[in-house]
Design an enzyme around this catalytic site. Structure first.
Site, PDB file in Angstrom:
ATOM      1  N   GLU A  54     -19.255  28.347   3.812  1.00  0.00           N
ATOM      2  CA  GLU A  54     -18.348  27.998   4.905  1.00  0.00           C
ATOM      3  C   GLU A  54     -16.894  28.038   4.457  1.00  0.00           C
ATOM      4  O   GLU A  54     -16.036  28.611   5.143  1.00  0.00           O
ATOM      5  CB  GLU A  54     -18.657  26.591   5.440  1.00  0.00           C
ATOM      6  CG  GLU A  54     -20.051  26.421   5.987  1.00  0.00           C
ATOM      7  CD  GLU A  54     -21.021  25.842   4.960  1.00  0.00           C
ATOM      8  OE1 GLU A  54     -21.112  26.384   3.833  1.00  0.00           O
ATOM      9  OE2 GLU A  54     -21.707  24.864   5.288  1.00  0.00           O
ATOM     10  N   CYS A  82     -22.170  20.607   5.010  1.00  0.00           N
ATOM     11  CA  CYS A  82     -22.049  19.312   4.352  1.00  0.00           C
ATOM     12  C   CYS A  82     -20.755  18.647   4.844  1.00  0.00           C
ATOM     13  O   CYS A  82     -19.991  19.234   5.614  1.00  0.00           O
ATOM     14  CB  CYS A  82     -22.019  19.495   2.830  1.00  0.00           C
ATOM     15  SG  CYS A  82     -20.523  20.311   2.216  1.00  0.00           S
ATOM     16  N   CYS A  85     -17.589  20.744   4.058  1.00  0.00           N
ATOM     17  CA  CYS A  85     -17.462  21.930   4.896  1.00  0.00           C
ATOM     18  C   CYS A  85     -17.216  21.566   6.360  1.00  0.00           C
ATOM     19  O   CYS A  85     -16.454  22.246   7.056  1.00  0.00           O
ATOM     20  CB  CYS A  85     -18.687  22.811   4.747  1.00  0.00           C
ATOM     21  SG  CYS A  85     -18.812  23.525   3.093  1.00  0.00           S
TER      22      CYS A  85
END
Length: 148
Positions: A54, A82, A85
């Site tokens: 990402e 996560c 990101c």
């Protein structure tokens, strides 16, 4: 359907990561029906814990546009972002994130945290879980190999 096209491109990136021994996550940033950037995890290769698909895709898209924000863009990614990101998506002012598999241990969108919808932030990012057996299967296969 156009969404399917971008999902397939993200999956192609995830497969590259898998072949390289990286956690198989792939991402593409799309705006106005065009892919601005694509990336896959490069944590092991770069020896960089922040080299998530990402982040790499967001950085490349910003560079391509010569902008720091990605207004109107969508990130297609094979695994729920996560926290790091997900917050990068907020900072980049993405319009939307479409992810193909939840991350029940580290997810920053719905599984553990709700970073994209945090009311204290000055930008909200729409999101969609678009389940993919292929994305889940790649992850299961990768982590199964590690356990062997």
């Amino acid at each position: 359907m156009e969404k399917e096209r971008f999902v397939k491109e993200a999956l192609k990136e995830a497969k590259k990561a898998f072949k390289e021994g990286e956690v198989p996550v792939g991402a593409v940033v799309v705006k106005n029906g065009q892919i601005l950037s694509r990336a896959h995890n490069e944590v092991e290769r770069r020896k960089d814990p922040t080299a998530h698909a990402e982040l790499l895709a967001i950085r490349r898209a910003c560079r391509k546009l010569g902008e720091k924000f990605l207004y109107g863009a969508t990130l297609f990614v094979t695994l729920e972002p996560c926290v790091m990101c997900a917050y990068a998506c907020v900072l980049a002012r993405l319009e939307r994130v479409v992810f193909l598999a939840p991350d029940h241990r580290h997810g920053g969108v719905i599984s553990v945290f709700s970073v994209l919808e945090e009311p204290k932030f000055n930008h909200r990012v729409k999101w969609e879980l678009y389940p993919s057996e292929e994305a889940s299967g790649l992850l299961k296969s990768f982590f199964g190999r590690l356990r062997e």
